[in-house]
Design an enzyme around this catalytic site. Structure first.
Site, PDB file in Angstrom:
ATOM      1  N   HIS A 100     -63.859  47.179  10.808  1.00  0.00           N
ATOM      2  CA  HIS A 100     -63.199  47.973  11.828  1.00  0.00           C
ATOM      3  C   HIS A 100     -61.763  48.382  11.506  1.00  0.00           C
ATOM      4  O   HIS A 100     -61.427  49.534  11.583  1.00  0.00           O
ATOM      5  CB  HIS A 100     -63.264  47.280  13.175  1.00  0.00           C
ATOM      6  N   VAL A 101     -60.904  47.443  11.180  1.00  0.00           N
ATOM      7  CA  VAL A 101     -59.492  47.754  10.982  1.00  0.00           C
ATOM      8  C   VAL A 101     -59.287  48.258   9.553  1.00  0.00           C
ATOM      9  O   VAL A 101     -59.447  47.519   8.590  1.00  0.00           O
ATOM     10  CB  VAL A 101     -58.613  46.516  11.259  1.00  0.00           C
ATOM     11  N   ASN A 126     -67.919  51.256  15.819  1.00  0.00           N
ATOM     12  CA  ASN A 126     -67.453  52.250  16.788  1.00  0.00           C
ATOM     13  C   ASN A 126     -67.907  53.672  16.459  1.00  0.00           C
ATOM     14  O   ASN A 126     -68.070  54.487  17.353  1.00  0.00           O
ATOM     15  CB  ASN A 126     -65.935  52.194  16.929  1.00  0.00           C
ATOM     16  N   HIS A 143     -55.307  47.936  17.310  1.00  0.00           N
ATOM     17  CA  HIS A 143     -56.560  47.283  17.689  1.00  0.00           C
ATOM     18  C   HIS A 143     -56.363  45.919  18.347  1.00  0.00           C
ATOM     19  O   HIS A 143     -57.342  45.223  18.588  1.00  0.00           O
ATOM     20  CB  HIS A 143     -57.450  47.105  16.454  1.00  0.00           C
TER      21      HIS A 143
END
Length: 126
Positions: free
Chosen positions: A124-125, A8, A97
């Site tokens: 991502h997390v 992202n 998320h």
């Protein structure tokens, strides 16, 4: 060599993969991909596939069609391990998320499962 799959932060601030593509050349062309953000490569006993969590994944999209072709070319006799990596996870218990990749999961999970993917790596997390 460093092999990555973007996330992202590569699409934020109107960047849209500009710095990523300038700095991180992936083996896309060698895997039949026309996009540096998704690719595949044989590495020892593994066939590694990198997907773009932020590109279209529905049937008929460039990434979906490429993935179908890439999976059909995997030779399990030569590379018995099939590993897929992508930035955002299909399943996540982090409330910030949850369901972020619902469409990607709906588009690709059956395809990956049918191909017998052995391992999926996500980030991502954090």
């Amino acid at each position: 060599p460093v092999l990555t799959c973007g996330g992202n932060h590569e699409v934020g601030s109107s960047e849209q993969w500009l710095s990523y593509n300038a700095r991180w050349r992936m083996p896309a062309e060698g895997s039949g991909s026309t996009d540096n953000t998704y690719w595949s490569k044989e590495i020892g006993a593994m066939h590694v596939i990198a997907l773009n969590s932020y590109a279209d994944t529905k049937a008929g999209s460039l990434q979906y069609d490429w993935l179908e072709r890439a999976l059909s070319r995997v030779d399990r006799a030569r590379t018995p391990w099939l590993v897929v990596m992508m930035h955002a996870p299909f399943y996540c218990s982090n409330t910030g998320h949850v369901e972020e990749t619902r469409l990607m999961r709906m588009d690709l999970e059956r395809l990956l499962y049918s191909a017998g993917v052995d391992l999926v790596l996500n980030g991502h997390v954090h």
